[in-house]
Design an enzyme around this catalytic site. Structure first.
Site, PDB file in Angstrom:
ATOM      1  N   CYS A   1       0.832  -1.203   0.000  1.00 50.24           N
ATOM      2  CA  CYS A   1       0.000   0.000   0.000  1.00 50.24           C
ATOM      3  C   CYS A   1       0.866   1.253   0.000  1.00 50.24           C
ATOM      4  O   CYS A   1       0.577   2.228  -0.703  1.00 50.24           O
ATOM      5  CB  CYS A   1      -0.929  -0.009   1.211  1.00 50.24           C
ATOM      6  SG  CYS A   1      -2.074   1.393   1.295  1.00 50.24           S
TER       7      CYS A   1
ATOM      8  N   CYS B   1      -6.185  -3.994   7.028  1.00 54.04           N
ATOM      9  CA  CYS B   1      -7.357  -3.117   7.078  1.00 54.04           C
ATOM     10  C   CYS B   1      -8.544  -3.657   6.298  1.00 54.04           C
ATOM     11  O   CYS B   1      -9.689  -3.365   6.630  1.00 54.04           O
ATOM     12  CB  CYS B   1      -6.991  -1.719   6.590  1.00 54.04           C
ATOM     13  SG  CYS B   1      -6.621  -1.609   4.819  1.00 54.04           S
TER      14      CYS B   1
END
EC number: 2.8.1.13
Length: 381
Positions: free
Chosen positions: A101, A197
């Site tokens: 990410c 997440c």
């Protein structure tokens, strides 16, 4: 400078944004919408992808007194992070989605958009430090070693580092929380996120089972004892395992010596998961592919060694003294050359899985990183 502050809705990014304002920067807060349906990723205040997190970020921006916007990165995030996570597990490897990410979203897609809009840098709440070195900006470990996040930033190149700000790198986490409370930020006591997440409830295996359960060749296979070759059980998919895993094997009977077994190897094509004793997890050499350098690249044929040279193999793992060698290889089908890295561990490491990142340090400075492709075991004494 004119900067964007990436605000996840947590305490760290909020204080980082406030410090950027204090430093005299013109700050705009942004929150990344990483899913078009936030409930499909995570609910509750444990991640960075929820409506609650977006609201927390907006309230923090109001308290700080900066403009605030939500940037939709959901398509890019799904393609570059979520799909990569699934594909890597499907290949029998163990990915780090937070590192991916940072590489693909926060310091690529976000930074590119920010620069195109006339901003100079991106501010985040990562615990790491930037210093000026003889060859430009350098990435260093945070002062608070317990919160240091330089490992997940080891994919950033020198250009990205030049356009980044990490205001928390010189501050212990406990001081950041006290500062947040003193500033009137309601996220001062918000728990940190420790799970991936986009995986609901932190159940990685369950999430992967839902996404990959019917994708060949990941549907079922044997669990095999390394020493005897005996089939000890069956499993539903190799995605439910990682090298070094002990729990959840459900073998039904102990090893002959009564000691626990650990996952030693994962073969995704046949679906075979090989288990054996802990001592067989020790690794002496690592081979890694396509390094990313946080400054000047190590030239082909170079060797990095010395008392300060270490490698970190997990986000919160120990440092291992090492000797790092870089070379280039010719790819098949005439696709050119690419760099590879060999890491000889002076201190053997255990449970190292292909797909993980090896991040190289020289003292506190991050030299670069590469993706582990294979390991060689340490000799048993």
């Amino acid at each position: 400078m004119k900067v964007v502050a990436a605000m996840s809705g947590g305490v760290d990014s909020a204080v980082a944004a406030a410090r950027a304002v204090d430093a005299g920067h013109e700050v705009t807060g942004i929150h990344l919408a990483l899913s078009r349906n936030p409930k499909s990723y995570r609910s509750g205040a444990r991640g960075c992808c929820t409506i609650e997190d977006a609201n927390d970020a907006r309230r923090a921006a109001d308290v700080i007194g900066i403009p605030f916007y939500v940037w939709d990165m959901s398509d890019r995030f799904h393609e570059d992070v979520v799909e990569d996570f699934m594909d890597t597990y499907a290949a029998g490897q163990t990915p780090n989605p937070c590192l991916r990410c940072n590489e693909k979203i926060k310091f690529a897609a976000v930074l590119d958009r920010a620069l195109a809009l006339g901003f100079d840098a991106v501010v985040t709440g990562h615990y790491a430090r930037l210093e000026s070195g003889p060859e430009g900006v350098e990435l260093h470990r945070a002062v608070d070693r317990g919160k240091d996040q330089s490992y997940v930033l080891g994919v950033l190149d020198e250009r990205q580092l030049r356009h980044s700000l990490f205001p928390l790198g010189d501050t212990p986490k406990s001081d950041v929380r006290r500062e947040a409370a003193a500033r009137g930020l309601l996220v001062a006591d918000k728990p940190d996120s420790h799970d991936i997440c986009f995986v609901a409830d932190g159940d990685n295996a369950g999430w992967l089972r839902e996404k990959l359960g019917d994708r060949a060749p990941n549907h079922g296979g044997d669990i095999v004892d390394e020493a005897s070759g005996e089939v000890l059980g069956r499993h539903d998919g190799t995605y439910g395992f990682t090298i070094g895993q002990r729990r959840g094997l459900r073998l039904g009977r102990p090893a002959p010596d009564g000691k626990p077994r650990f996952v030693l190897d994962i073969e995704p094509v046949s679906g075979t998961v090989t288990v054996g004793p802990r001592e067989h997890l020790a690794v002496a050499r690592i081979r890694a592919d396509r390094p990313r350098w946080c400054g000047a690249a190590l030239p082909d044929g170079s060797r990095l060694e010395g008392p300060g040279v270490t490698v970190q193999l997990r986000a919160h793992g120990a440092e291992h003294r090492a000797v790092v060698s870089v070379s280039s290889v010719v790819e098949e089908a005439g696709r050119g050359r690419h760099e590879t890295m060999e890491i000889d561990l002076i201190d053997p490491a255990s449970g190292i899985a292909p797909g993980q990142a090896a991040v190289i340090y020289d003292g506190t400075r991050v030299v670069g990183s590469a993706t582990i492709t294979a390991t060689d075991r340490a000799a048993l004494v």
